[in-house]
Write an enzyme that holds these catalytic residues in place. Structure first.
Site, PDB file in Angstrom:
ATOM      1  N   ASP A  66      39.115  98.315  45.049  1.00  0.00           N
ATOM      2  CA  ASP A  66      39.991  98.549  45.190  1.00  0.00           C
ATOM      3  C   ASP A  66      39.490 100.008  46.643  1.00  0.00           C
ATOM      4  O   ASP A  66      38.996 100.692  46.132  1.00  0.00           O
ATOM      5  CB  ASP A  66      41.204  99.635  43.512  1.00  0.00           C
ATOM      6  CG  ASP A  66      42.254 100.440  44.775  1.00  0.00           C
ATOM      7  OD1 ASP A  66      43.205  99.538  44.147  1.00  0.00           O
ATOM      8  OD2 ASP A  66      42.636 100.610  46.155  1.00  0.00           O
ATOM      9  N   ASP A 125      44.517  95.857  49.452  1.00  0.00           N
ATOM     10  CA  ASP A 125      43.301  97.001  49.499  1.00  0.00           C
ATOM     11  C   ASP A 125      42.841  97.100  48.504  1.00  0.00           C
ATOM     12  O   ASP A 125      42.100  96.947  47.450  1.00  0.00           O
ATOM     13  CB  ASP A 125      43.213  98.221  49.502  1.00  0.00           C
ATOM     14  CG  ASP A 125      43.863  99.112  48.590  1.00  0.00           C
ATOM     15  OD1 ASP A 125      44.706  98.587  47.404  1.00  0.00           O
ATOM     16  OD2 ASP A 125      43.104  99.694  48.061  1.00  0.00           O
ATOM     17  N   GLU A 126      43.220  95.836  47.521  1.00  0.00           N
ATOM     18  CA  GLU A 126      42.226  95.227  46.084  1.00  0.00           C
ATOM     19  C   GLU A 126      41.916  93.689  45.651  1.00  0.00           C
ATOM     20  O   GLU A 126      43.649  93.452  46.189  1.00  0.00           O
ATOM     21  CB  GLU A 126      43.302  95.482  44.880  1.00  0.00           C
ATOM     22  CG  GLU A 126      45.051  95.858  44.732  1.00  0.00           C
ATOM     23  CD  GLU A 126      44.981  96.821  44.186  1.00  0.00           C
ATOM     24  OE1 GLU A 126      45.255  96.668  42.885  1.00  0.00           O
ATOM     25  OE2 GLU A 126      46.587  96.911  43.944  1.00  0.00           O
TER      26      GLU A 126
END
Ligand code: TTP
Ligand code: MG
Length: 360
Positions: A8, A103-104
């Site tokens: 993350d 983003d992850e």
């Protein structure tokens, strides 16, 4: 035993903005529209978070909390570009990658040969590469399954990593608050607290039969998750086709008017998820599901060409309710999504793989 890494990015949108303009480093930043709009923040830098500023907060409230807040409108093209570069780093280690948002992502590194197969060292190297090549930082969680890896990535944030080894699972989950279980939103959490359930250890005291009575089809999952068991695979070809939220009410809702008052809460829950997943531009149809007192259910679906508002769902609910005009035990609302892959792209990929096969 599998080895899963959850990566993350730290303060992702804000970090990308700082990369674009290094003068912003160390400042209180919020990514979102101006305070006189009805915009909410996508995220905030850690400096801004000290003032209580956070994701999904209206910009107007954020500037009241933090007078020095610098507001920057989101630049999704830049975030997508960085996200792609991060993915390219992952691909050096495994092709078992499941992105959850820009983003992850989850990585299954069970069969990865790098670093003697040490998931801890692989995660460390991935983070080092993200920092040196992209000038961004990421945090990682390493565990035998997705549920635990995701929790672990939050543990040493920012710019850190945390490992949960198989023998540590029992102790780790025992103190874990129920809010950390995926899919347990505000509504379920309130219900759990009402039953005296605050941690996974509390959940562990109950049978699947009891948990199913309380939480319906999620009961079995909750029984497993409370013990740190999660068999979900890392889904490399996964694509979300719908996003819906639903709630079963403790007491049947008697009238249409009362049903309508439940929409804002469900809408807020749904809105948070649609925004987090960056699905806004893929919405095709809106859907309402009702389950009546006698467990008979009905759904109503309509195409929509604007971003759905609570009012749209109220209109749909009214239509669905009219079909039976009976007490309701469950309301669900959500959307069906169009594919993220443009058709032309799919086609060219097919051609490429066909050509490849021919060449081989
Ligand atoms: P997060 O990973 O939740 O947040 P973050 O990366 O900004 O910060 P952290 O260091 O705590 O991980 O979300 C990733 C990005 O998704 C975030 O930068 C902006 C976007 N986002 C929204 O647009 N709306 C939201 O409500 C949330 C939570 C995130
Ligand atoms: Mg993040």
């Amino acid at each position: 035993m599998r080895k899963i890494i959850h990566v993350d990015m730290d303060c992702f949108y804000a970090a990308v903005e700082i990369k674009k303009n290094p003068n912003l480093k160390g400042k209180a930043l919020g990514i979102g529209g101006p305070p006189n709009s009805r915009s909410v923040l996508c995220t905030a830098s850690y400096e801004a978070r000290k003032f209580g500023v956070k994701s999904a907060m209206p910009s107007s409230q954020a500037v009241r909390l933090c007078r020095s807040l610098i507001l920057i409108p989101p630049d999704f093209d830049a975030y997508k570009k960085e996200s792609k570069a991060v993915r390219e780093i992952f691909e050096r280690f495994t092709d078992q990658i499941e992105p959850l948002s820009l983003d992850e992502a989850y990585l299954d590194v069970t069969n990865c040969k790098h670093f003697g197969g040490s998931a801890t060292l692989i995660a460390q190297e991935i983070r080092r590469l993200i920092q040196t090549e992209l000038n961004l930082t990421a945090s990682a969680g390493i565990a035998p399954n997705k549920f635990l890896a995701k929790i672990a990535s939050d543990w040493k944030k920012p710019n850190g990593q945390f490992v949960i080894r198989p023998e540590e699972i029992e102790i780790f989950v025992s103190t874990l608050p129920i809010e950390k279980i995926y899919g347990v939103g505000k509504v379920t959490a309130t219900k759990m607290h009402a039953y005296g359930l605050s941690t996974c250890a509390d959940l562990q005291k109950h049978s699947t039969v009891q948990l199913t009575q309380w939480f319906g089809s999620r009961g079995e999952d909750l029984y497993q998750l409370a013990r740190g068991i999660d068999t979900r695979e890392v889904e490399t070809r996964w694509e979300r086709k719908s996003l819906t939220v639903e709630e079963t009410y403790g007491k049947d809702i008697q009238t249409l008017e009362q049903c309508l008052t439940r929409i804002p809460e469900l809408y807020a829950d749904w809105y948070g998820r649609i925004e987090k997943g960056d699905y806004q531009n893929r919405i095709k149809n809106i859907v309402i599901k009702l389950k009546f007192f006698d467990f008979k259910s009905t759904t109503h679906e309509e195409a929509i060409n604007h971003f759905p508002q609570a009012e749209d769902f109220k209109r749909l609910l009214t239509k669905a309710w009219m079909r039976r005009a009976k007490p309701v035990r469950l309301i669900g609302l959500g959307v069906h999504l169009a594919s993220a892959q443009p058709k032309s792209l799919l086609k060219s990929q097919e051609i490429n793989s066909a050509q490849l096969q021919f060449a081989i």
